[in-house]
Write a protein that holds these residues in place. Structure first.
Motif, PDB file in Angstrom:
ATOM      1  N   THR A 131       0.829  -1.213   0.000  1.00 22.01           N
ATOM      2  CA  THR A 131       0.000   0.000   0.000  1.00 22.01           C
ATOM      3  C   THR A 131       0.855   1.251   0.000  1.00 22.01           C
ATOM      4  O   THR A 131       0.574   2.213  -0.728  1.00 22.01           O
ATOM      5  N   GLN A 137       2.403   1.786  -3.476  1.00 23.49           N
ATOM      6  CA  GLN A 137       1.430   2.303  -4.441  1.00 23.49           C
ATOM      7  C   GLN A 137       1.086   3.760  -4.146  1.00 23.49           C
ATOM      8  O   GLN A 137       0.880   4.560  -5.064  1.00 23.49           O
ATOM      9  N   HIS A 155      -3.446   1.465  -6.084  1.00 29.74           N
ATOM     10  CA  HIS A 155      -3.493   1.861  -4.677  1.00 29.74           C
ATOM     11  C   HIS A 155      -4.818   1.472  -4.046  1.00 29.74           C
ATOM     12  O   HIS A 155      -4.866   0.986  -2.900  1.00 29.74           O
TER      13      HIS A 155
END
Length: 539
Positions: free
Chosen positions: A159, A162, A200
Motif C-alpha cells: 500500500t 502504491q 493503490h
C-alpha cells in the motif's frame, strides 16, 4: 488509575442490586452515588491529561522528526539517487502515519492489556467459574490477530509503495503543468494516474478486508462473552452461587476484559502501516550525508585555484561514464570557457566543482584541497553558480537574491542586481524588491528569472564563479550590455564559463573543449578557436 476507575461501575451496580434495593437503603444509595460522582470527575480529568500527553507526543513527532527529515533531504548525497520528487515528498508525508500511530487513542490499549488479568481476577472472585467464559473466548481473538499479521505486513508495504507511486505522478504533473498542456501530454499522465489510483485502491481494499477480520472477530467475542456470562450466570443464580447484582457485575466486567482486545486488533492494523513508514523513513535517514565523515576543513582564504585530476564520473543508475579521465588546472583569477557538443560533460564538471556529486574516481581540488574534505556549505558560499534552469523560490525578489544571508547588506544586493541588469526591471515594479513571486518564479520572463538568478550568484563577490549559458534567455543587445558589466565583475576572480555562444568567448582567456566526457582541446582562446575552425570544415 483510569483502568481501576473502570471497575467501579461494576462494583457500584452489584452493591445497589444486592444491598440497596432489597433493604431500601436510600442513605447508602446517596453515599454510593456521591462516591461514584467523585470517581467520574477524577476519571474525566485523568482522561483529559492522557489525551493531552498523547497529543504532545504526536506534536513532538511532527516537530522533531520533521526537522530531522528536512535536514537530511538538504544534506542527502545525490550520487546515491534521490528517486522521484513525488515519491520523496510522499515519503516525507509518511510522518503523518507515525504521528497518527503515536497520537491515537488506540496506543493506550497497550496500557490496558495488563489490566485484563486484574479484571478477570475480580470477575472470578465474584462469579467463580463464570470467568472461564471470557477466558475461553480470548484465544480466538489472539489466534485471528496472529494469523493475519504476515498478510498485513505484506499489504502495508504494498500500500505504501502504491501511494508513493500515485504521489509521484501527481507531483510530476503539477510541477510541469505548463509543459504537460503545451506538449499535449495529458492523456499519457491521465493513464498513469488512473493506473496508480487503481493499484493503490486495490491494495488498500485488501488491507482493509484483512484488518476488518481481526476487528470484527474481537467485536463478536465481546458479544459472546457478555451473552455467555449471562447464560451461565442464570444457572449460577439458580444454584444460589451468584446474586442478581453479581450477575450484572460479571456481565459488565466480561465486556471490560475483552474490550482491550478489540482495541489491540485496531492497533495491529495501525502498527504495520507505522512500521512500514518507519522503515522507509529510517532507510532515507540512514543514507550518508554529503561532505566529509569527520570534521571538515575550514576554508579561510580560498584563492580560487581549481584542479581536476584524472576524474571519472557516472550518474546514478547510468550505463556509461559522463566524464572519463578528465584532467585540467585553472589558476586563481583565470577565466576559462568549457565548450563542446550537448552531453559532452560541461555541466557535469560544474556540478562536481560545487560538490553536488563526488567523482567516481580521481580528485577535484579547490585551493589544493580535495573538495570531499570541505564542508559543502562553506564551498558553495564561496562559489557563485548560475545554471540553466534558473529556479526561483516562492517569496520576494529580495529573499531570492539574498537567500537568508545575514552577512550581505542591501548595498551589496543592489550592486549585484545592477551588474546582472535585474535592477533595470525591478526598479520599475510598484513593489520593487518586495514583489512576491509565485512558485518557480512564474509570471516573470525567462530573461528576468535569469537576471535574478545571476544576481544571486554574484552577491557577496565569491572568488569562484560558474556560469552555465548566462545569456541564453536574453537578446543580442542585452547580452552586449551584460557583457560590459560582467567584465568588471570577473576581474581577479576565477571564472568557469559554459557556453555555446561565440560572443561570450571574448570574456575568457582560455578554452577547454570536451567531447564524449573527455578533454580534447585545451589552450588559449585564439589557438583553440583556430583549431576548431580547421576541424569543422574537415568534418
Amino acid at each position: 488509575m483510569i483502568n481501576c476507575f473502570a471497575l467501579v461501575t461494576a462494583l457500584f451496580t452489584m452493591t445497589v442490586y444486592d444491598r440497596v434495593v432489597p433493604n431500601n437503603a436510600t442513605d447508602s444509595l446517596v453515599g454510593l452515588t456521591i462516591g461514584l460522582f467523585v470517581v467520574v470527575i477524577f476519571d474525566f480529568i485523568l482522561k483529559l491529561l492522557r489525551a493531552y500527553f498523547v497529543d504532545v507526543a504526536g506534536a513532538r513527532v511532527d516537530r522533531d522528526i520533521g526537522k530531522a527529515i528536512f535536514r537530511q533531504i538538504l544534506n542527502m548525497r545525490l550520487d546515491l539517487g534521490k528517486g522521484s520528487t513525488g515519491g520523496l515528498a510522499g515519503l516525507v508525508r509518511e510522518i503523518e502515519t507515525l504521528r497518527d500511530f503515536f497520537a491515537s487513542a488506540t496506543l493506550t490499549a497497550l496500557v490496558d492489556v495488563p489490566f485484563i488479568v486484574i479484571t478477570l481476577a475480580i470477575l472470578a472472585s465474584i462469579g467463580g467459574s463464570i470467568v472461564f467464559v471470557p477466558l475461553a473466548l480470548i484465544p480466538f481473538v489472539v489466534f485471528t490477530a496472529a494469523a493475519t499479521q504476515p498478510t498485513m505486513q505484506r499489504l502495508s508495504a504494498k500500500t505504501l509503495g502504491q501511494a508513493l507511486s500515485k504521489q509521484a505522478v501527481l507531483v510530476e504533473t503539477i510541477g510541469s503543468l505548463e509543459t504537460v498542456k503545451s506538449a499535449n501530454a495529458g492523456d499519457l499522465l491521465a493513464k498513469r494516474w488512473s493506473k496508480a489510483l487503481e493499484d493503490h485502491a486495490s491494495a488498500t481494499l485488501q488491507q482493509r478486508i484483512v484488518s476488518t477480520i481481526t476487528i470484527n472477530m474481537a467485536g463478536s467475542v465481546q458479544t459472546l462473552a457478555y451473552t455467555g456470562v449471562v447464560i451461565f450466570g442464570v444457572g449460577a443464580i439458580a444454584r444460589q452461587e451468584l446474586t442478581m447484582g453479581g450477575l450484572i457485575a460479571c456481565a459488565i466486567l466480561s465486556g471490560r476484559a475483552v474490550s482491550p482486545l478489540s482495541m489491540i486488533a485496531s492497533l495491529l492494523t495501525r502498527i504495520h502501516a507505522a512500521r512500514t513508514a518507519y522503515n522507509q523513513i529510517d532507510g532515507m535517514m540512514a543514507q550518508p550525508e554529503e561532505g566529509p565523515a569527520g570534521q571538515p576543513l575550514e576554508l579561510r582564504n580560498l584563492d580560487g585555484d581549481i584542479e581536476f585530476r584524472d576524474v571519472d564520473f557516472r550518474y546514478p543508475n547510468a550505463a556509461e561514464l559522463a566524464l572519463t579521465q578528465v584532467s585540467f588546472r585553472i589558476a586563481a583569477g583565470e577565466h576559462v570557457a568549457l565548450i563542446g557538443p550537448i552531453g559532452s560533460g560541461k555541466s557535469t564538471i560544474a556540478r562536481l566543482l560545487i560538490g553536488l556529486y563526488p567523482p567516481t574516481s580521481g580528485l577535484v581540488l579547490v585551493g589544493g584541497t580535495d573538495i570531499r574534505q570541505l564542508s559543502p556549505r562553506d564551498l558553495r558560499q564561496r562559489t557563485g553558480a548560475l545554471f540553466q534552469d534558473n529556479v526561483l523560490l516562492t517569496g520576494s525578489i529580495r529573499e531570492n537574491i539574498l537567500l537568508g544571508r545575514e552577512d550581505v547588506d542591501e548595498e551589496e544586493m543592489l550592486r549585484a542586481s545592477r551588474a546582472s541588469l535585474a535592477h533595470d526591471f525591478i526598479s520599475q515594479l510598484p513593489s520593487g524588491y518586495d514583489l512576491t513571486l509565485s512558485d518557480r518564479g512564474e509570471g516573470l520572463s525567462g530573461g528576468q528569472r535569469q537576471s535574478i538568478a545571476m544576481a544571486r550568484a554574484l552577491i557577496g563577490k565569491p572568488p569562484i564563479l560558474i556560469f552555465d549559458e548566462p545569456t541564453s534567455s536574453v537578446d543580442a543587445e542585452t547580452e552586449a550590455r551584460l557583457m560590459r558589466n560582467l567584465r568588471s565583475e570577473f576581474e581577479n576572480r576565477t571564472l568557469i564559463l559554459i557556453t555555446h555562444r561565440p560572443s561570450l568567448l571574448a570574456l575568457v582567456d582560455r578554452i577547454v573543449m570536451l567531447a564524449r566526457g573527455r578533454v580534447v582541446v585545451d589552450g588559449a582562446s585564439n589557438d583553440v578557436l583556430r583549431k576548431v575552425q580547421r576541424i569543422r570544415p574537415a568534418a
